[in-house]
Every structure is written in structure tokens, then in C-alpha cells.
Write an enzyme that holds these catalytic residues in place. Structure first.
Site, mmCIF file in Angstrom:
data_model
loop_
_atom_site.group_PDB
_atom_site.id
_atom_site.type_symbol
_atom_site.label_atom_id
_atom_site.label_comp_id
_atom_site.label_asym_id
_atom_site.label_seq_id
_atom_site.Cartn_x
_atom_site.Cartn_y
_atom_site.Cartn_z
ATOM 1 N N LYS A 236 0.670 -1.308 -0.011
ATOM 2 C CA LYS A 236 0.104 0.137 -0.012
ATOM 3 C C LYS A 236 0.764 1.279 -0.051
ATOM 4 C CE LYS A 236 -1.832 1.709 3.989
ATOM 5 N NZ LYS A 236 -1.657 3.037 4.381
ATOM 6 N N ASN A 237 1.928 1.439 0.827
ATOM 7 C CA ASN A 237 2.447 2.770 1.121
ATOM 8 C C ASN A 237 3.816 2.880 -0.032
ATOM 9 O OD1 ASN A 237 0.772 2.997 3.405
ATOM 10 N ND2 ASN A 237 2.324 2.645 4.785
ATOM 11 N N ARG B 76 -4.670 10.765 4.068
ATOM 12 C CA ARG B 76 -3.725 11.790 4.178
ATOM 13 C C ARG B 76 -2.771 11.682 3.141
ATOM 14 N NH1 ARG B 76 -1.680 14.393 8.501
ATOM 15 N NH2 ARG B 76 0.268 13.831 7.554
ATOM 16 N N CYS C 258 -5.324 13.066 13.134
ATOM 17 C CA CYS C 258 -5.969 11.759 12.895
ATOM 18 C C CYS C 258 -5.767 10.906 14.253
ATOM 19 C CB CYS C 258 -5.536 11.013 11.756
ATOM 20 S SG CYS C 258 -3.798 10.391 11.882
ATOM 21 N N ARG D 248 0.317 15.110 13.465
ATOM 22 C CA ARG D 248 0.800 15.023 11.815
ATOM 23 C C ARG D 248 0.719 15.851 11.014
ATOM 24 N NH1 ARG D 248 -1.546 9.201 9.481
ATOM 25 N NH2 ARG D 248 0.563 9.211 8.569
ATOM 26 N N PRO D 249 1.867 16.984 11.153
ATOM 27 C CA PRO D 249 2.008 18.045 10.409
ATOM 28 C C PRO D 249 2.679 17.612 8.984
ATOM 29 C CG PRO D 249 3.667 17.986 12.115
ATOM 30 C CD PRO D 249 2.747 16.977 12.334
ATOM 31 N N ILE D 250 2.349 18.661 8.160
ATOM 32 C CA ILE D 250 3.200 18.455 6.774
ATOM 33 C C ILE D 250 4.152 19.516 6.516
ATOM 34 C CG2 ILE D 250 1.499 16.928 5.806
ATOM 35 C CD1 ILE D 250 0.631 19.515 4.002
ATOM 36 N N ASP D 251 4.811 20.096 7.531
ATOM 37 C CA ASP D 251 5.741 21.269 7.455
ATOM 38 C C ASP D 251 6.676 21.081 6.492
ATOM 39 O OD1 ASP D 251 6.097 19.754 9.955
ATOM 40 O OD2 ASP D 251 7.729 21.039 10.249
ATOM 41 N N ASP E 5 4.212 0.899 12.141
ATOM 42 C CA ASP E 5 2.882 0.215 11.710
ATOM 43 C C ASP E 5 2.825 -1.251 12.101
ATOM 44 O OD1 ASP E 5 2.340 2.618 10.498
ATOM 45 O OD2 ASP E 5 3.269 2.014 8.416
ATOM 46 N N ILE F 99 7.614 7.243 17.089
ATOM 47 C CA ILE F 99 6.996 8.187 15.709
ATOM 48 C C ILE F 99 5.870 8.670 16.020
ATOM 49 C CG2 ILE F 99 6.650 7.908 13.143
ATOM 50 C CD1 ILE F 99 9.441 6.735 13.940
ATOM 51 N N ARG G 111 -8.636 -0.101 4.305
ATOM 52 C CA ARG G 111 -7.957 0.828 3.742
ATOM 53 C C ARG G 111 -6.459 0.171 3.611
ATOM 54 N NH1 ARG G 111 -7.355 6.253 7.205
ATOM 55 N NH2 ARG G 111 -6.008 6.394 5.380
HETATM 56 N N1 EPU Z 1 6.223 14.883 10.670
HETATM 57 C C1 EPU Z 1 6.762 16.298 10.984
HETATM 58 N N2 EPU Z 1 6.800 17.175 9.909
HETATM 59 C C2 EPU Z 1 6.193 16.773 8.524
HETATM 60 C C3 EPU Z 1 5.938 15.361 8.477
HETATM 61 C C4 EPU Z 1 6.038 14.521 9.402
HETATM 62 O O1 EPU Z 1 6.981 16.688 11.893
HETATM 63 O O2 EPU Z 1 6.055 17.565 7.567
HETATM 64 C C5 EPU Z 1 6.647 13.948 11.839
HETATM 65 C C6 EPU Z 1 5.218 13.229 11.931
HETATM 66 O O3 EPU Z 1 4.338 13.700 12.829
HETATM 67 C C7 EPU Z 1 5.690 11.873 12.620
HETATM 68 C C8 EPU Z 1 7.159 11.674 12.060
HETATM 69 O O4 EPU Z 1 7.312 12.777 11.452
HETATM 70 O O5 EPU Z 1 5.962 11.864 14.025
HETATM 71 C C9 EPU Z 1 7.052 10.636 10.668
HETATM 72 O O6 EPU Z 1 5.936 11.088 10.086
HETATM 73 P P1 EPU Z 1 5.823 10.673 8.303
HETATM 74 O O7 EPU Z 1 5.859 11.847 7.709
HETATM 75 O O8 EPU Z 1 7.099 9.938 8.049
HETATM 76 O O9 EPU Z 1 4.530 9.808 7.971
HETATM 77 P P2 EPU Z 1 3.834 9.684 6.681
HETATM 78 O O10 EPU Z 1 4.803 9.844 5.604
HETATM 79 O O11 EPU Z 1 2.501 10.595 6.672
HETATM 80 C C10 EPU Z 1 3.934 7.140 6.410
HETATM 81 C C11 EPU Z 1 3.196 5.969 6.338
HETATM 82 C C12 EPU Z 1 2.366 5.582 7.542
HETATM 83 C C13 EPU Z 1 3.602 5.228 8.631
HETATM 84 C C14 EPU Z 1 4.573 6.528 8.772
HETATM 85 C C15 EPU Z 1 5.779 6.088 9.403
HETATM 86 C C16 EPU Z 1 1.947 6.288 3.953
HETATM 87 C C17 EPU Z 1 0.953 6.518 3.224
HETATM 88 N N3 EPU Z 1 1.907 6.415 5.321
HETATM 89 O O12 EPU Z 1 3.351 8.161 6.677
HETATM 90 O O13 EPU Z 1 1.579 4.436 7.581
HETATM 91 O O14 EPU Z 1 3.159 5.183 9.829
HETATM 92 O O15 EPU Z 1 4.899 6.774 7.322
HETATM 93 O O16 EPU Z 1 6.681 5.240 8.827
HETATM 94 O O17 EPU Z 1 3.103 5.783 3.500
HETATM 95 C C18 EPU Z 1 -0.234 2.960 8.014
HETATM 96 O O18 EPU Z 1 0.226 2.741 6.797
HETATM 97 O O19 EPU Z 1 -0.610 2.621 8.755
HETATM 98 C C19 EPU Z 1 0.557 4.487 8.342
HETATM 99 C C20 EPU Z 1 -0.040 5.183 8.868
#
Ligand code: EPU
Length: 427
Positions: free
Chosen positions: A22-23, A92, A116, A121-124, A310, A332, A402
Site C-alpha cells: 500500500k505505502n 492523508r 488523525c 501529523r503536520p506536513i511542514d 505500523d 514516531i 484501507r
Molecule cells: N512529521 C513532521 N513534519 C512533517 C511530516 C512528518 O513533524 O512535515 C513527523 C510526524 O508527525 C511523525 C514523523 O514525522 O511523527 C513521521 O511521519 P511521516 O511523515 O514519516 O509519516 P507519513 O509519511 O505521513 C508514512 C506512512 C504511515 C507510517 C509513517 C511512518 C504512508 C501512506 N503512510 O506516513 O503509514 O506510519 O510513514 O513510517 O506511507 C499506515 O500504513 O498505517 C501508516 C500510518
């Protein structure tokens, strides 16, 4: 709404095939927005999150043809540039159309994902990356509005980590944008999760110039265009791990075929250390019958190659039936513990405070009615149901849908008594 009815207590045995990841599929499908020609993907898991992304690609003007794990996508350089909140709030990962849209179409409007159950879960870091490539980024009424400078994105340098580690989708997003930027980009502290590596390899196959693939420092030399190539998606390491834990929690011999054990080292080592007999080859892994009850072992989730967040919930369910005490921390997502309350209802003994849970085992798990509230938490409840005495009803399995392809069929094929039903109590 569907639920799972599980009659616990059966020892699982047999062999099961891993599904596509999936990811890995989500960002790779989003990357088709960058590509000229038709992308032809195989082994794409048939999941709700994948359908959501395909729907978004169609809204963005792509021609999408999806049937039985094969997905063909064709995207023009012109077309809509908005990912509305109605889609982003359902998933997301929709945010990873931001980089491709900005790079190929010069602008993007993507709704800001809210929090969530995993936390804020920011995207900064995604946004910082786009700015480093010359984009102007503002947030207006809950929507990210990003605009490339005249002449398009240009190479830049960005660090893609917060104190919790590197961002997986943030790395994917910035990487996709950088491929079409003018000049060279440097992505530092990039995520090294196998899903990012799969994306980078695919982009290179399409003509991108990314070096350092698999490591934390990616150098990207921008190119004028990328040409679609066929791809078979890699196996889903989290699904494989969940199936192996289904074997381990029931004391059964479960073999997962077509998986990537080299991406599951943290789990396999811990399982072996806890006393679960384990064997693996290049593309298979199997659990063996217990000779004695496994020993509880604690862990802290970490970015790859550490123990994945995960699989944290599923490991907790397994720990509940092990001998001894396990302290489980999620570095995480420190708030990712919604499964604790439901596992307690099944008789697990868990003390949870902050980002840490202490599990006391072995607990005689009992079937109960439980509520799934996120994807991996739901998987943990299914595992607990397989090991419990009596009947478990896992409600709201749309969360499972999902991210797990035909989980009930896979578990039934291994001798588990799992049935999907219409929830009699659903509205
Ligand atoms: N973070 C920030 N700023 C950002 C982005 C992330 O501070 O701009 C922080 C997050 O809050 C978190 C950490 O960095 O504490 C890691 O977050 P990450 O961005 O790596 O998570 P993601 O890319 O949104 C993916 C997977 C998640 C998985 C995480 C961590 C996908 C679609 N999602 O999320 O998968 O838990 O990486 O490995 O690839 C799942 O499949 O159940 C799932 C939640």
C-alpha cells in the site's frame, strides 16, 4: 458497515501470498502525474486507500483503468491542480500529489490534512521542501496553495527530518518535485524506508537522475521530462509482518510467500529472540510451532530499519500472550495507542501512560466486541481475536479495508475462523 466475526483458538497453519505494498503504491501512483505516456502497474493492492488515490487522479484529469491489481494511468501536462478536503480528509496520503502537480503543472492547491488518531501529523517538512525548490507556499482557509516560480521549480537543498525522524511521504513528495526542477537538488536526512527507495528506483527507471537511492542523502539532477515505465509493486512489508504475527500469536506455522524478509529484519530478529521458531529465504518467511510460550520483549519504534510503528499495535497483541513483561514505546507517533483500551476489553493486561505501554503476560485473552479505530489498531484486534477464547466481533473494519487486501480470506485460508458480516448494530 461490515464487521469481522472471529472464533478464536485455532492454530493457524499453511502458506499465504503477500500483497503489493500500500505505502509504496500510493506515492508511485501519484508519481504518474509526472509521467508522459501510459504507466502500467501490476500487483497494485485492491484497497480503499488505493481507490481513493485513483479517484483523486481522475479528478486531476488522469485516465485511469484499474482491474484486478493492474492499474494503467495516463496523465497530461495540463489539467486541474486541486486536491479538495473531501478527498484529503479520507486519506492523508493524498497530499503526495502536491509535489508532482507543482513540478508538472506549475501550481497546486491541496487541502491541509487535519489530525488523525495517530496525533497531529503536520506536513511542514513537505512545504519547506517545496519552498526550497523555489515555490511560493501559503495556507489559505485550510488549503495549501503552492505556486512554482516563472520558468518552473529550481534545484534546492532541504533537510527532511523533525525530532521524530525523517518524513516518509515528505521525502516522496519533495523527491517527485525535484525530478523536474531545473538544476540539482539535495535532499538531506531523507527517509530510507523501502517505500521511498521503491519510488526513487521507479523514477530513475522513468528517466529521473537520482543518486544515493536507499540512503539518507538524495541528490537529484532535474530532467526535462519523465517517460512512464511498467512496474510490479513490491510486497507489503507491514502486511507480511502482520501475517507472521498471526502465525506467532496462535503458535502456528505460517509461511508468507513473495515477501521481502530483508525489509523485516527488526521484526524477525525480535520474534526469533522471543522464542518463536522462524525461517526465511530471499522471498519467504515462516513461523514455526511454539515449543514453549514465547518470552515478552519490549521495543521502541524507530524509522527504518528500526521496528516500524505500523507493526507496533500488532506486536502489542502478540506480547499480551507472551510470558513476562514488555515495555512498548512509539517514538514516531507517541499517541498511537488507541488499541490499548480495546485489548484491555479482551483481557490483556496493559498499563499505558504517555507514549509507553507496559504489557504483562501471559493473559488469557477472551473474545469480546471491540471497535477498530485505525488501520493497524484494527489488525491488532484481529490478531488478538485469533488467539482469544470465544467469539470476537471487530467492528468498523472499513479501517482494515484501507490497508489489508482480503485479510479475512487470507486468514481463513490459514485455518483461522474469520468471517466478514454486516454489523447488525451499524447505523
Ligand atoms: N512529521 C513532521 N513534519 C512533517 C511530516 C512528518 O513533524 O512535515 C513527523 C510526524 O508527525 C511523525 C514523523 O514525522 O511523527 C513521521 O511521519 P511521516 O511523515 O514519516 O509519516 P507519513 O509519511 O505521513 C508514512 C506512512 C504511515 C507510517 C509513517 C511512518 C504512508 C501512506 N503512510 O506516513 O503509514 O506510519 O510513514 O513510517 O506511507 C499506515 O500504513 O498505517 C501508516 C500510518
Amino acid at each position: 458497515m461490515d464487521c469481522f466475526r472471529i472464533e478464536g483458538g485455532e492454530e493457524l497453519s499453511g502458506s499465504v501470498a503477500a500483497s503489493g505494498s500500500k505505502n509504496a503504491s500510493l506515492p508511485i501512483l501519484a508519481a504518474s502525474l509526472l509521467l508522459e505516456g501510459e504507466a502500467d502497474f501490476q500487483r497494485v493492492p485492491e484497497l480503499r486507500d488505493v481507490s481513493t488515490l485513483l479517484e483523486l487522479l481522475r479528478d486531476l484529469g488522469a485516465e485511469v483503468d484499474a482491474c484486478a491489481g493492474r492499474v494503467r494511468v495516463r496523465c497530461g501536462a495540463q489539467g486541474p491542480t486541486e486536491a479538495p478536503y473531501a478527498v484529503v480528509r479520507r486519506m492523508r496520503a493524498s497530499v503526495c500529489v502536491l509535489g508532482p502537480l507543482l513540478a508538472r503543472r506549475g501550481r497546486a492547491r491541496v487541502a491541509l490534512p487535519g489530525g488523525c488518531v495517530l496525533g497531529v501529523r503536520p506536513i511542514d517538512l513537505h512545504l519547506k521542501g517545496m519552498e526550497a525548490l523555489g515555490a511560493t507556499v501559503t495556507v489559505e482557509h485550510g488549503t495549501v496553495v503552492a505556486e512554482a516560480p516563472p520558468g518552473g521549480l529550481r534545484g534546492g537543498r532541504v533537510r527532511l527530518a523533525s525530532e521524530r525522524g525523517s518524513t516518509v511521504l515528505g521525502t516522496a513528495n519533495v523527491l517527485m518535485a525535484a525530478c523536474l526542477a531545473r538544476g540539482t537538488s539535495l535532499l538531506e536526512a531523507a527517509a530510507v524506508e523501502p517505500e521511498v527507495t521503491a519510488l526513487a528506483r521507479y523514477l530513475n527507471a522513468c528517466g529521473a537522475r537520482i543518486s544515493g537511492v536507499g540512503g539518507p542523502r538524495l541528490e537529484v539532477e532535474g530532467v526535462d521530462g519523465l517517460r512512464a515505465r511498467p512496474l510490479r509493486m513490491p510486497p507489503d512489508r507491514i502486511e507480511s509482518g502482520t501475517l507472521l504475527l498471526a502465525g506467532a500469536i496462535t503458535g502456528g506455522a505460517v509461511r508468507v510467500e513473495g515477501c521481502a524478509p530483508s525489509e523485516l529484519t527488526a521484526l524477525l530478529e525480535l520474534l526469533a529472540e522471543s522464542g518463536v521458531p522462524l525461517r526465511s529465504g530471499e522471498d519467504w518467511a515462516e513461523t514455526g510451532r511454539w515449543s514453549g510460550r514465547p518470552r515478552a520483549l519490549g521495543l521502541t519504534t524507530r524509522p527504518y530499519p528500526g521496528f516500524p510503528t505500523d507493526l507496533q499495535a500488532q506486536w502489542m497483541a502478540f506480547s499480551a500472550v507472551c510470558e513476562g513483561q514488555a515495555t512498548i514505546r512509539d517514538s514516531i507517533y507517541p499517541e498511537r495507542f488507541v488499541h490499548v483500551a480495546e485489548l484491555l476489553r479482551m483481557g490483556a493486561r496493559i498499563h499505558h501512560e504517555g507514549g509507553t505501554a507496559r504489557v504483562e503476560g501471559p493473559a488469557p485473552l477472551q473474545g469480546a466486541e471491540v471497535l477498530a479505530s485505525d488501520l493497524r489498531a484494527s489488525a491488532a484486534l484481529v490478531l488478538a481475536g485469533l488467539a482469544a477464547r470465544g467469539t470476537t466481533l471487530v467492528r468498523r473494519v472499513y479501517h482494515l479495508d484501507r490497508g489489508y487486501e482480503g485479510l479475512e480470506a487470507k486468514l481463513s485460508g490459514l485455518g483461522g475462523r474469520v468471517e466478514r458480516r454486516l454489523d447488525p448494530d451499524s447505523p
